[in-house]
Design an enzyme around this catalytic site. Structure first.
Site, PDB file in Angstrom:
ATOM      1  N   ASP A  13       0.939  -1.166   0.069  1.00 37.58           N
ATOM      2  CA  ASP A  13       0.071  -0.006  -0.068  1.00 37.58           C
ATOM      3  C   ASP A  13       0.911   1.147  -0.010  1.00 37.58           C
ATOM      4  O   ASP A  13       2.306   1.295   0.463  1.00 37.58           O
ATOM      5  CB  ASP A  13      -0.966  -0.027   1.296  1.00 37.58           C
ATOM      6  CG  ASP A  13      -1.748   1.242   1.493  1.00 37.58           C
ATOM      7  OD1 ASP A  13      -2.701   1.648   0.596  1.00 37.58           O
ATOM      8  OD2 ASP A  13      -1.583   1.664   2.834  1.00 37.58           O
ATOM      9  N   ASP A  15      -0.445   5.200   0.530  1.00 37.01           N
ATOM     10  CA  ASP A  15      -0.511   6.235   1.476  1.00 37.01           C
ATOM     11  C   ASP A  15      -1.013   5.659   2.949  1.00 37.01           C
ATOM     12  O   ASP A  15      -1.818   4.836   3.262  1.00 37.01           O
ATOM     13  CB  ASP A  15      -1.917   6.786   1.122  1.00 37.01           C
ATOM     14  CG  ASP A  15      -1.786   7.849  -0.203  1.00 37.01           C
ATOM     15  OD1 ASP A  15      -0.707   8.048  -0.571  1.00 37.01           O
ATOM     16  OD2 ASP A  15      -2.840   8.010  -0.481  1.00 37.01           O
ATOM     17  N   ASP A 222      -2.094  -0.449   5.737  1.00 39.65           N
ATOM     18  CA  ASP A 222      -2.502   0.059   7.103  1.00 39.65           C
ATOM     19  C   ASP A 222      -4.231   0.014   7.292  1.00 39.65           C
ATOM     20  O   ASP A 222      -4.735   0.433   8.370  1.00 39.65           O
ATOM     21  CB  ASP A 222      -2.029   1.549   7.357  1.00 39.65           C
ATOM     22  CG  ASP A 222      -2.744   2.389   6.291  1.00 39.65           C
ATOM     23  OD1 ASP A 222      -2.914   2.014   5.165  1.00 39.65           O
ATOM     24  OD2 ASP A 222      -2.871   3.382   6.863  1.00 39.65           O
TER      25      ASP A 222
END
Length: 298
Positions: A13, A15, A222
């Site tokens: 991932d 961001d 996240d």
């Protein structure tokens, strides 16, 4: 390549994981990207960002020519070499970096038609209805980058404006149209019947078909929308989220393998610091051994 060697295929991932949630910087992760690439690792962004956003970002991170997954699994870009022995009719012609793009989910125009139908029943704000300045305000991006964020092929980010308890009803209505609702770091994302995990498995399978070797796969994320990615790889790193992580924590129950510390490491630090923390953990404790024996150990 020998069958005893296991190349590293790292899917991450962006961001809130590889990139800082606030300033979009890779911080301490940048030097690790260089070291991993020097060892021949594949670094694959798996992101809600668009293909238009990824192009300049891949250049700035030193990842031009690496495969990528955009829009939460809606679009995949593979090196042309991975398709040479087993071509795909749906693949685009190679771009300037030798990547062929493949759409693997419902196109955005069909998603927007469903959202238009539901807009009379639920309150939400999607990118398609926002001026560039509004996207810039919500994302923290400059207006030029906000334009790129709005150029979507297979997904629609939205801000939920209705009562929280109505979100599950909205999710069920979308499912009736063959659509999914996932939560990223900033937005909810409406996509077709794909996700970061489906696309990750697709990309890994194409790699194995081409290279005739099973890679060591690492995943980093996240948000709730990253959980399918983390479940699709050999070893995972779950990075602390910024803001409300209640949905992610609820959805973790659907992925019991991520409760196994032999499969999933929970970083203590956010963003790129947690990314590096997790990478160092698996280089010291993961497999295969050769990745810890020639200069890249913790």
């Amino acid at each position: 390549m020998s069958e005893t060697q296991a190349p590293l295929l790292l899917l991450t991932d962006l961001d809130g994981s590889l990139l800082d949630h606030h300033d979009y910087s890779p911080g301490p992760a940048r030097s690790w990207l260089t070291r991993l690439r020097a060892r021949g690792a594949w670094i694959v962004p798996n992101t809600s960002k668009t293909a238009a956003e990824l192009a300049p970002l891949m250049d700035s991170l030193g990842l031009a020519g690496q495969p990528w997954i955009a829009e939460n699994g809606g679009v995949v870009a593979l090196p042309a070499d991975w398709l040479s022995a087993y071509p795909l009719e749906e693949a685009s012609a190679p771009d300037a970096h030798g990547l062929c793009r493949i759409a693997v989910a419902m196109p955005r125009d069909r998603i927007l038609a469903v959202l238009e139908e539901l807009s009379g029943e639920f309150a939400f704000e999607g990118f398609a209805s926002m001026p560039v300045a509004r996207i810039s305000e919500l994302t923290g991006l400059g207006e030029g980058d906000a334009v790129l964020a709005g150029q979507r092929d297979a997904s629609e980010p939205l801000v939920w404006r209705d009562a929280p308890e109505r979100l599950e009803d909205f999710r069920m209505r979308l499912a009736g149209h063959g659509l999914k609702l996932t939560r990223g770091g900033r937005f909810h994302h409406v996509t077709g019947d794909s996700d970061k995990g489906v696309a990750a498995r697709y990309l890994i399978a194409r790699y194995r078909l081409c290279e005739r070797v099973r890679p060591w796969t690492l995943g980093f994320g996240d948000g709730a929308n990253d959980l399918p990615l983390l479940a699709a790889v050999d070893n995972a790193v779950l990075i602390p989220g910024v803001g409300d992580t209640s949905q992610r924590d609820r959805e973790l129950a659907d992925y019991p393998q991520l409760a196994d510390e032999r499969r999933c490491f929970r970083a203590n630090l956010p963003g790129p610091q947690g990314w590096v923390e997790g990478l160092r953990h698996w280089l010291a404790n993961g497999q295969p051994e050769e990745w810890t024996s020639r200069g890249l150990g913790a």
